[in-house]
Design a protein around this motif. Sequence first.
Motif, short mmCIF file in Angstrom:
data_model
loop_
_atom_site.label_atom_id
_atom_site.label_comp_id
_atom_site.label_asym_id
_atom_site.label_seq_id
_atom_site.Cartn_x
_atom_site.Cartn_y
_atom_site.Cartn_z
N ALA A 28 -45.00 15.99 7.41
CA ALA A 28 -43.98 15.18 8.07
C ALA A 28 -44.56 13.86 8.59
CB ALA A 28 -43.34 15.96 9.22
N TYR A 29 -45.76 13.93 9.16
CA TYR A 29 -46.37 12.73 9.72
C TYR A 29 -46.71 11.73 8.62
CZ TYR A 29 -48.71 10.23 13.52
OH TYR A 29 -49.04 9.30 14.49
N ALA A 30 -47.13 12.24 7.45
CA ALA A 30 -47.44 11.37 6.32
C ALA A 30 -46.20 10.62 5.84
CB ALA A 30 -48.04 12.18 5.18
N LEU A 31 -45.02 11.23 6.01
CA LEU A 31 -43.78 10.60 5.61
C LEU A 31 -43.31 9.58 6.65
CD1 LEU A 31 -41.93 13.77 4.31
CD2 LEU A 31 -42.67 11.84 2.90
N VAL A 32 -43.37 9.97 7.91
CA VAL A 32 -42.86 9.11 8.98
C VAL A 32 -43.85 8.01 9.35
CG1 VAL A 32 -42.05 9.10 11.39
CG2 VAL A 32 -41.48 11.02 9.89
N ALA A 197 -32.17 18.45 -4.32
CA ALA A 197 -32.85 17.55 -3.39
C ALA A 197 -32.37 17.79 -1.96
CB ALA A 197 -32.61 16.09 -3.80
N LYS A 198 -31.08 17.98 -1.80
CA LYS A 198 -30.50 18.25 -0.47
C LYS A 198 -31.06 19.56 0.09
CE LYS A 198 -25.96 18.69 1.78
NZ LYS A 198 -25.96 20.11 2.19
N ARG A 199 -31.15 20.56 -0.77
CA ARG A 199 -31.66 21.87 -0.33
C ARG A 199 -33.14 21.79 0.05
NH1 ARG A 199 -32.74 25.72 -4.23
NH2 ARG A 199 -31.37 24.51 -5.60
N MET A 200 -33.91 21.04 -0.71
CA MET A 200 -35.33 20.88 -0.42
C MET A 200 -35.55 20.19 0.93
SD MET A 200 -36.49 19.74 -4.27
CE MET A 200 -38.27 19.82 -4.18
N ILE A 205 -36.86 20.46 6.84
CA ILE A 205 -36.54 20.23 8.25
C ILE A 205 -36.47 21.56 9.00
CG2 ILE A 205 -34.72 19.43 9.82
CD1 ILE A 205 -34.18 17.17 7.83
N LYS A 206 -35.96 22.58 8.35
CA LYS A 206 -35.94 23.92 8.95
C LYS A 206 -37.36 24.43 9.16
CE LYS A 206 -34.02 28.57 8.46
NZ LYS A 206 -33.26 29.50 7.58
N LEU A 214 -40.05 20.05 16.10
CA LEU A 214 -38.92 19.17 16.32
C LEU A 214 -38.64 18.99 17.80
CD1 LEU A 214 -36.33 20.30 13.61
CD2 LEU A 214 -37.94 18.39 13.51
N ILE A 215 -38.19 17.79 18.16
CA ILE A 215 -37.80 17.53 19.53
C ILE A 215 -36.54 18.32 19.84
CG2 ILE A 215 -37.02 15.76 21.16
CD1 ILE A 215 -38.58 13.72 19.40
#
Length: 216
Positions: A28-32, A197-200, A205-206, A214-215
């Motif tokens: 996640a950090y690599a993406l954000v 793509a939506k499911r992935m 996120i889950k 997650l906050i």
Amino acid sequence: MKNKNENGELEEEEFYYFLNKIIAFIWAYALVHPGVNALRTPAYPEMINIIDGFPVEFKDYKFDAEQVKNVLDNYSFTNGRPITKSMLAWWAFHNEKQDLLKLDTQLQIEHIFPKKRQENEKTLIDKNNIESLGNKALLEENINIRASDYRFQDKKKYYQGFVTESGKKKEGTKIYELLSLANNADEFTEDDIIERAKRMKETFIKYLEETDLLIN
């Protein structure tokens, strides 16, 4: 090295918790926050926590679910970016039905809907969907070479494996999702790319939620 019991053996539950946490965070950090250097700031305090015997939490660097979703929606998962293959590996092995592969297995990124077909027929309404994460999977290199430009109906037999006219057996893929697609679908369309793509993205996120990243 840290997650061991009094006998020096691996403490599997603690190590499993640790791996899930850092994989989810780094992905996640690599993406954000792209860039290796950016990871140093949140990583160093957690390295100290490991030495001091505290759990790895990244409590000061949790993610906003909506921000992650927006990044995933707008991120270009090109084959040249290491995160693309990493995400596909995570997706494949996130499925509990996926078996472990031999360590010497060579994997490439497979376009389920072939690039060559799009170049020749312009079938997809949104040409960007050809490079969507929803159109990509890991596939053994020897199968990918044979199947890369075929229509899905033709690719199915390569995913499943088959016997040639001379009687030689061609092994199919060990990637469970591709094998399941081959066994249960006759076509892989643009709608399938979008839905996958939506499911992935929703599953990722889950995953962040399950690892308490997650906050609230």
